[in-house]
Design a protein around this motif. Sequence first.
Motif, short mmCIF file in Angstrom:
data_model
loop_
_atom_site.label_atom_id
_atom_site.label_comp_id
_atom_site.label_asym_id
_atom_site.label_seq_id
_atom_site.Cartn_x
_atom_site.Cartn_y
_atom_site.Cartn_z
N ASN A 145 -9.71 -3.75 5.72
CA ASN A 145 -8.29 -4.10 5.84
C ASN A 145 -8.09 -5.59 5.61
O ASN A 145 -9.02 -6.39 5.70
CB ASN A 145 -7.75 -3.69 7.21
CG ASN A 145 -8.42 -4.45 8.34
OD1 ASN A 145 -9.53 -4.14 8.75
ND2 ASN A 145 -7.74 -5.46 8.85
N LYS A 204 -4.46 -8.61 5.60
CA LYS A 204 -3.05 -8.80 5.93
C LYS A 204 -2.37 -9.64 4.86
O LYS A 204 -2.96 -10.56 4.31
CB LYS A 204 -2.88 -9.47 7.30
CG LYS A 204 -3.29 -8.60 8.47
CD LYS A 204 -3.09 -9.33 9.80
CE LYS A 204 -1.62 -9.41 10.18
NZ LYS A 204 -1.10 -8.09 10.62
N ASP A 210 -0.01 -5.12 7.29
CA ASP A 210 -1.41 -4.70 7.24
C ASP A 210 -1.63 -3.80 6.04
O ASP A 210 -0.84 -2.88 5.77
CB ASP A 210 -1.77 -3.91 8.50
CG ASP A 210 -1.86 -4.80 9.73
OD1 ASP A 210 -2.86 -5.53 9.86
OD2 ASP A 210 -0.92 -4.76 10.55
N SER A 245 -2.31 -0.19 11.14
CA SER A 245 -3.54 -0.95 11.38
C SER A 245 -4.46 -0.12 12.25
O SER A 245 -4.07 0.91 12.79
CB SER A 245 -3.21 -2.28 12.05
OG SER A 245 -2.59 -2.05 13.31
#
Length: 345
Positions: free
Chosen positions: A91, A93, A98, A123
């Motif tokens: 992941n 940002k 997210d 998330s």
Amino acid sequence: MSLYLTSHFPEYRKNQIELLSLLVLALIGAKDIRHAALAERCGGNAWAASVIRKIERFFDRHPLCPLDVARLVLTLLPDAKKREFAIDRTNWKLGRTDVNVLFLAVIWRGVAVPLLFELLPHSGNSDTSTRLTLLDSTLTLLDCWEVATIYADQEFIGQAWIQGLAERGLPITVRLRVDARIDGLPAGEWLEGLQPDEKAMLIDNAEVYGLPMNVVLTRTDQGEALIVASNATKGQHILKGYRQRWKIECLFRALKTKGFNLENTHMTLPAHVTRLLCLLILGYVWSVLVGIDQEAALKKHGRRAWSVISLGLRSLVRACSRQIGDSAEDLLNLIQLWMPPQRTA
């Protein structure tokens, strides 16, 4: 290059294949996925603004999709043995947004190659339903008997998940938490029974999440509990196999800081991110094909000084930047790696 991609995507129109080929080459040359960086590496005499609009149209409406790309990956990376896989999540940002992606990677000749993925609308951890959807998509491309095991860390636990894999005939090798129950007792209690002179404890055919599994319990050099269960591997081989899971972490580094700078993207719309990841997988698998047989010096600890991806990407960047005379022939030779391997009877 368009000729070879046409053989993999015969249902795509000629202009769609040409645009895809252009962007794969631009991605390799730029090692960056921002529109402006890709546009700088696109050949031709068109104005930069025009090229950027063409790139935007690719991310808006090109038919490139994960299943088509995954089919290509399995074609280009044949394996006579059962395949090993790793599942994990990465992941990043963009501002407060997210971007969270669940990946399934196939391990081929010691390298984790992304096969399929699911975008998560939140998330944090994935859920059982999303994981099983990802694997159901995989089973449209291969049979369960072709899967040796799926390596997973402590995020991928729970009875519904493990039972769902069993119902599909898919074996797993997974790291357990200390509160996971092994034959009805918390794993931590089993670990406490490890004698001072013992490095590990093996438990064969124990019940874990309702299934018979082999389990190894030990501690890392830092004293952290390491508990791994498998219904695919004998107890004495579990830890050696589980080390393969680390290769998906190397994959994430290659997609991000050590290769293609995925986190530079400003795209967050699921359809756009999906096409971006498909494009990245094409660039990644080409780098693997180029780098897999190249030799690399070893460091003092015995590991390669350069990864397969680094070696392959470096060779591709050099070939793409020098397309005159013999250098042009070098690029053509590398493009021929897109040709589906000939299968012997």
